[in-house]
Design an enzyme around this catalytic site. Structure first.
Site, PDB file in Angstrom:
ATOM      1  CB  THR A  97      -0.866  -0.106   1.354  1.00  0.00           C
ATOM      2  OG1 THR A  97      -1.788  -1.193   1.270  1.00  0.00           O
ATOM      3  CG2 THR A  97      -1.741   1.181   1.343  1.00  0.00           C
ATOM      4  CE  LYS A 172      -5.385  -1.565   1.944  1.00  0.00           C
ATOM      5  NZ  LYS A 172      -3.954  -2.335   2.002  1.00  0.00           N
ATOM      6  CE  LYS A 240       2.217   2.244   4.634  1.00  0.00           C
ATOM      7  NZ  LYS A 240       1.552   1.371   3.444  1.00  0.00           N
TER       8      LYS A 240
END
Length: 288
Positions: A97, A172, A240
């Site tokens: 990701t 995502k 993150k």
């Protein structure tokens, strides 16, 4: 059966590479910690390499699952990077990701070298990786995706092309935005039930069968009630990811007020010493 390299053997990558080996693919692995690569090779049919470039030599597919943008650049670029070892026509598949920005940057480098590139972030957590039941959202050229899907489908429950390069990462982000709000709402619901003197397990048994039901509720309510967070997707990694979401929202002009708020709640959990706790640790802010 394909010759493939797998770069990154964390809690996700280790079992994903294992599924490929069990399916009969010829797998070479690389991990920055050599001991983990050796542990994988001891358990599965396959070999390990000292550098990403060495792992990529002769591979039809090079698959990565690392930590962040910088990690991905490091394993792709430079004289020891995977791109230096890949032959024209090979396809790079990224399960990390990361930002859509670094995805487009690396895809352009790959394209100039005659390589295919598919951004393919995953959802389903460690359990999904171990059980081969991941949701995989992909971006890239349709021909590259069609080739890669035959390999990565080994550990997928669903694998779908969402559009051109970067579309997988953007999808995502949608996933992480939805999870952040769900976990906060579930945390508040369970904390409220406890304060009100209700049996939280009984509450969940009832409400999970109605419109409030979710994967998070079914799979995380018990450990949340127990204050057990030593499992699953870490708060540090979620922050993150949410930083990527918030930056992308600024770029496209989207409003993410709940996501921004929950990101600050995760910061509170980090300050409590919970950076490595599961994302369900949001409840820790609300209960004694």
């Amino acid at each position: 059966m394909a010759a493939a390299a797998f770069l990154g053997l964390g809690v996700m990558g280790f079992p994903m590479a294992g599924h490929l080996a069990k399916a009969g693919h010829q797998i070479t692995v690389f991990n920055r910690s050599p001991d983990k690569a050796q542990a994988w090779a001891d358990r599965h049919e396959g070999s390990r390499a000292a550098t990403p470039r060495e792992a990529a030599v002769g591979a039809e597919f090079v698959i990565a699952c690392v930590g962040n943008d910088d990690d991905l650049r490091q394993i792709c670029l430079g004289p020891d990077g995977a791109f230096a070892g890949m032959a024209p026509g090979a396809v790079f598949v990224d399960h990390t990701t990361v930002s859509a920005e670094v995805t487009r940057e690396l895809a352009e480098v790959a394209r100039a070298a005659g390589l295919g590139y598919v951004d393919a972030p995953v959802s389903g957590g460690q359990a999904g990786a171990e059980n081969g039941q991941l949701s995989i959202m992909c971006g890239g050229d349709a021909a590259d995706f069609d080739r890669a899907a035959q390999v990565i489908g080994v550990y997928a429950k669903i694998c779908r092309r969402m559009g051109e390069i970067g579309a997988g990462q953007l999808t995502k982000m949608c996933n992480q935005i939805a999870i952040a709000g769900l976990v906060q709402a579930l945390s508040e619901s369970l904390a409220f039930a406890r304060r009100a003197g209700l049996d939280t397990a009984a509450v969940v048994e009832v409400i999970s069968q109605g419109a409030a039901g979710s994967w998070q509720m079914v799979n995380r309510h018990a450990t949340m009630a127990e204050g057990y967070f030593d499992h699953g997707f870490a708060v540090d990694w979620m922050r993150k990811d949410l930083a990527i979401c918030l930056a992308a929202a600024d770029e496209v002009g989207a409003l993410l007020p709940v996501t921004a708020l929950v990101d600050q709640f995760y910061k509170d959990v980090q300050l409590m010493g919970g950076g490595r706790w599961d994302t369900s640790a949001l409840i820790a802010r609300l209960v004694d």
